[in-house]
Design a protein around this motif. Structure first.
Motif, mmCIF file in Angstrom:
data_model
loop_
_atom_site.group_PDB
_atom_site.id
_atom_site.type_symbol
_atom_site.label_atom_id
_atom_site.label_comp_id
_atom_site.label_asym_id
_atom_site.label_seq_id
_atom_site.Cartn_x
_atom_site.Cartn_y
_atom_site.Cartn_z
ATOM 1 N N HIS A 6 -1.886 -6.747 35.155
ATOM 2 C CA HIS A 6 -1.434 -5.364 35.146
ATOM 3 C C HIS A 6 -0.945 -4.955 36.526
ATOM 4 O O HIS A 6 -1.199 -5.626 37.506
ATOM 5 C CB HIS A 6 -2.537 -4.405 34.664
ATOM 6 C CG HIS A 6 -3.630 -4.154 35.657
ATOM 7 N ND1 HIS A 6 -4.747 -4.944 35.764
ATOM 8 C CD2 HIS A 6 -3.776 -3.178 36.597
ATOM 9 C CE1 HIS A 6 -5.540 -4.481 36.720
ATOM 10 N NE2 HIS A 6 -4.966 -3.403 37.250
ATOM 11 N N TYR A 18 -4.659 5.792 37.423
ATOM 12 C CA TYR A 18 -6.020 6.211 37.781
ATOM 13 C C TYR A 18 -5.980 7.233 38.907
ATOM 14 O O TYR A 18 -4.937 7.478 39.508
ATOM 15 C CB TYR A 18 -6.843 4.993 38.229
ATOM 16 C CG TYR A 18 -6.312 4.380 39.497
ATOM 17 C CD1 TYR A 18 -6.837 4.741 40.728
ATOM 18 C CD2 TYR A 18 -5.252 3.476 39.465
ATOM 19 C CE1 TYR A 18 -6.317 4.207 41.910
ATOM 20 C CE2 TYR A 18 -4.732 2.945 40.633
ATOM 21 C CZ TYR A 18 -5.271 3.318 41.851
ATOM 22 O OH TYR A 18 -4.757 2.803 43.010
ATOM 23 N N THR A 71 -9.446 6.268 34.648
ATOM 24 C CA THR A 71 -8.577 5.094 34.601
ATOM 25 C C THR A 71 -8.063 4.881 33.181
ATOM 26 O O THR A 71 -8.835 4.875 32.227
ATOM 27 C CB THR A 71 -9.343 3.852 35.084
ATOM 28 O OG1 THR A 71 -9.788 4.092 36.422
ATOM 29 C CG2 THR A 71 -8.471 2.611 35.035
ATOM 30 N N THR A 72 -6.761 4.700 33.070
ATOM 31 C CA THR A 72 -6.140 4.464 31.772
ATOM 32 C C THR A 72 -5.222 3.257 31.875
ATOM 33 O O THR A 72 -4.382 3.185 32.770
ATOM 34 C CB THR A 72 -5.332 5.697 31.315
ATOM 35 O OG1 THR A 72 -6.205 6.829 31.284
ATOM 36 C CG2 THR A 72 -4.739 5.482 29.941
ATOM 37 N N PHE A 73 -5.417 2.310 30.963
ATOM 38 C CA PHE A 73 -4.546 1.144 30.860
ATOM 39 C C PHE A 73 -3.605 1.378 29.687
ATOM 40 O O PHE A 73 -4.047 1.650 28.568
ATOM 41 C CB PHE A 73 -5.359 -0.134 30.640
ATOM 42 C CG PHE A 73 -6.173 -0.541 31.836
ATOM 43 C CD1 PHE A 73 -5.645 -1.404 32.781
ATOM 44 C CD2 PHE A 73 -7.468 -0.062 32.001
ATOM 45 C CE1 PHE A 73 -6.393 -1.790 33.889
ATOM 46 C CE2 PHE A 73 -8.227 -0.439 33.104
ATOM 47 C CZ PHE A 73 -7.685 -1.299 34.047
ATOM 48 N N SER A 118 -0.178 -0.099 27.492
ATOM 49 C CA SER A 118 0.531 -1.337 27.169
ATOM 50 C C SER A 118 1.836 -1.022 26.449
ATOM 51 O O SER A 118 1.916 -0.084 25.659
ATOM 52 C CB SER A 118 -0.343 -2.215 26.279
ATOM 53 O OG SER A 118 0.331 -3.414 25.945
ATOM 54 N N GLU A 135 -1.752 0.396 34.798
ATOM 55 C CA GLU A 135 -2.984 1.166 34.977
ATOM 56 C C GLU A 135 -2.661 2.422 35.772
ATOM 57 O O GLU A 135 -2.009 2.363 36.812
ATOM 58 C CB GLU A 135 -4.011 0.333 35.743
ATOM 59 C CG GLU A 135 -5.271 1.090 36.102
ATOM 60 C CD GLU A 135 -6.170 0.320 37.065
ATOM 61 O OE1 GLU A 135 -7.153 0.915 37.519
ATOM 62 O OE2 GLU A 135 -5.883 -0.856 37.372
ATOM 63 N N VAL A 192 -4.734 1.271 25.828
ATOM 64 C CA VAL A 192 -5.560 0.143 25.401
ATOM 65 C C VAL A 192 -6.977 0.223 25.964
ATOM 66 O O VAL A 192 -7.882 -0.412 25.443
ATOM 67 C CB VAL A 192 -4.921 -1.218 25.745
ATOM 68 C CG1 VAL A 192 -3.648 -1.418 24.933
ATOM 69 C CG2 VAL A 192 -4.636 -1.367 27.217
ATOM 70 N N ARG A 193 -7.174 1.019 27.012
ATOM 71 C CA ARG A 193 -8.510 1.251 27.564
ATOM 72 C C ARG A 193 -8.450 2.503 28.423
ATOM 73 O O ARG A 193 -7.479 2.718 29.144
ATOM 74 C CB ARG A 193 -8.985 0.069 28.403
ATOM 75 C CG ARG A 193 -10.401 0.246 28.933
ATOM 76 C CD ARG A 193 -10.843 -0.922 29.770
ATOM 77 N NE ARG A 193 -10.935 -2.120 28.941
ATOM 78 C CZ ARG A 193 -11.178 -3.335 29.422
ATOM 79 N NH1 ARG A 193 -11.310 -3.525 30.725
ATOM 80 N NH2 ARG A 193 -11.260 -4.375 28.620
ATOM 81 N N GLN A 194 -9.518 3.305 28.344
ATOM 82 C CA GLN A 194 -9.557 4.534 29.128
ATOM 83 C C GLN A 194 -11.003 4.841 29.499
ATOM 84 O O GLN A 194 -11.904 4.682 28.681
ATOM 85 C CB GLN A 194 -8.961 5.688 28.314
ATOM 86 C CG GLN A 194 -8.677 6.936 29.099
ATOM 87 C CD GLN A 194 -7.823 7.911 28.301
ATOM 88 O OE1 GLN A 194 -8.062 8.142 27.123
ATOM 89 N NE2 GLN A 194 -6.810 8.469 28.933
ATOM 90 N N THR A 195 -11.208 5.254 30.754
ATOM 91 C CA THR A 195 -12.539 5.634 31.210
ATOM 92 C C THR A 195 -12.552 7.125 31.509
ATOM 93 O O THR A 195 -11.509 7.774 31.539
ATOM 94 C CB THR A 195 -12.948 4.868 32.485
ATOM 95 O OG1 THR A 195 -12.113 5.306 33.569
ATOM 96 C CG2 THR A 195 -12.809 3.360 32.309
#
Length: 127
Positions: A5, A52, A38-40, A42, A50, A29-32
């Motif tokens: 990434h 963040y 943080t957010t990924f 795609s 990413e 695809v992923r998030q905190t």
């Protein structure tokens, strides 16, 4: 080895990620949560960005940076149509549509937060 990434900080990573999903055909695809949010994201081919906000680093003034220093390039088929669609969604023009000696056609926009987005229509595919 392959690239996993590329990342960049944003003042409001949630709003930025949501705008990218709504306007650039990316998916989360992923998030905190707090504190970095943080957010990924795609694309359809698996390329990941990413976004963040880490308190350890300042968010650069992307709008003041030359777009050639840092940008994300998006492959498009309809240069004029995609450019106008993104302008309607809040982008601004950084560089007009240009035809390069290679036959590629490019333009540089800024997202609503000033980050550079290049649209490119390649004369010959790169992959």
């Amino acid at each position: 080895m392959k690239i996993e990434h590329t990342a960049f900080p944003a003042a409001d990573p949630v709003a930025t990620a949501n705008w990218y999903v709504a306007n650039l055909a990316l998916r989360i695809v992923r998030q905190t949560g707090a504190p970095t949010y943080t957010t990924f994201l795609s694309d359809s081919e698996g390329g990941i960005v990413e976004i963040y906000n880490n308190p350890r680093v300042a968010v650069p003034n992307y709008a003041a940076m030359d777009a050639l220093l840092l940008h994300i390039a998006f492959e498009v088929e309809d240069m004029e149509g995609e450019r106008q669609r993104l302008l309607d969604a809040g982008c601004t023009v950084d560089e007009d549509i240009t035809s390069l000696p290679s036959g590629d056609v490019v333009t540089m926009l800024r997202d609503p937060w000033g980050f550079a987005l290049q649209l490119v229509k390649r004369a010959a595919p790169m992959r």
